[in-house]
Design an enzyme around this catalytic site. Sequence first.
Site, PDB file in Angstrom:
ATOM      1  N   THR A 163      -1.774   5.286   2.821  1.00  0.00           N
ATOM      2  CA  THR A 163      -2.994   4.478   2.759  1.00  0.00           C
ATOM      3  C   THR A 163      -2.927   3.433   3.868  1.00  0.00           C
ATOM      4  OG1 THR A 163      -3.245   4.768   0.370  1.00  0.00           O
ATOM      5  CG2 THR A 163      -4.389   2.906   1.362  1.00  0.00           C
ATOM      6  N   LEU A 196       0.845  -1.190   0.000  1.00  0.00           N
ATOM      7  CA  LEU A 196       0.000   0.000   0.000  1.00  0.00           C
ATOM      8  C   LEU A 196       0.881   1.241   0.000  1.00  0.00           C
ATOM      9  CD1 LEU A 196      -2.695  -0.927   2.700  1.00  0.00           C
ATOM     10  CD2 LEU A 196      -2.873  -1.175   0.214  1.00  0.00           C
ATOM     11  N   ASP A 197       0.342   2.344  -0.529  1.00  0.00           N
ATOM     12  CA  ASP A 197       1.041   3.618  -0.438  1.00  0.00           C
ATOM     13  C   ASP A 197       1.288   3.963   1.023  1.00  0.00           C
ATOM     14  OD1 ASP A 197       0.777   3.840  -3.176  1.00  0.00           O
ATOM     15  OD2 ASP A 197      -1.019   5.094  -3.067  1.00  0.00           O
ATOM     16  N   ARG A 198       2.318   4.764   1.256  1.00  0.00           N
ATOM     17  CA  ARG A 198       2.664   5.149   2.625  1.00  0.00           C
ATOM     18  C   ARG A 198       1.450   5.692   3.383  1.00  0.00           C
ATOM     19  NH1 ARG A 198       7.715   8.833   3.489  1.00  0.00           N
ATOM     20  NH2 ARG A 198       8.436   7.658   5.287  1.00  0.00           N
TER      21      ARG A 198
END
Length: 322
Positions: free
Chosen positions: A145, A141-143
């Site tokens: 998110t 996941l994105d940082r």
Amino acid sequence: MKDIRITENEAGQRLDRFLRKLLKKASLSEIYKDIRTGKIKVNGKRSREANMLAVGDIVTLSNIDMGVEPLFKKKDTKCGDIKIVYEDENIIIVDKPAGLLSHPQSAQDKDTLIYRVQHYLESAEGFSTSPTFSPAICNRLDRNTAGLVIAAKNYKSLKAVNEMIRERSLRKLYLCAVKGITEVNGEIIGLLEKDESSRKTFLAREEDDRGKEARTYYEKKCDNGEYSLLLVELVTGRFHQIRAHLSNIGHPVIGDAKYGDKRVNEYFKKRFGLNHQLLLAHILNFNNPPQELQYLKNKTWHSSMPQEYEAIIKHLFGQRTL
């Protein structure tokens, strides 16, 4: 002399490919020479480069000092804790907080999700390490998110989960709040192209023959006349896909600094302290897993709701959860 017993994590690959992962300081020509001269043997006998390794084989290294060490080794820096949603002998599902990197982006990133998972497994009773395989995250996941992330404890499970992602039999559902009133149900299709310099994704024109296919479904759970609460399903998993797709149709995720509305973001930051996108990897479903993970067929897991998300959703829509 060093003996290495082959486990399920190393089996099923050629001897030379195994050695390239193991002996990182050795060139391929050095590895081939050591095999031919008998410095490297399998089950006490000389072998060929293309010999396929099986569980229980013993690879012996004689008079070789090339920095052989486990790929997965104890970290010097104390990592943070992980919130475990599910765990068995093959996989572990954790609830990642927003603000935590999935993987390090530089040498200065000492506390990341993968380090936390590995640190946890280091202290797990009965967990065996591998010289060439390290526990790995399957769906990063994105940082900024939050939500559910799967980590594989062994190579067969990593292959199985990756196969599920490739065959689209792993359902990933995200919860997000967006600006504006969306349709009740929607499908967003288009080619997404990543700009490395800005670290952003944008919709590419088909005639340019660039970008990768991206498909996103969403279902509106409710709205308040100004904002909508969506449950989004990723069919493909491109860089910033949900954020870029929703922004492109005029419904950016609130709190999204890259693709969002600055005025909206400032309001939620001032009132709720929200300094990242309100996007949560909320539900994972193993719809039709491969044989190795068949025991998890139709299993579903839900993330917890971060307090700030819960407060915002209640404020906007009069409810705490779906």
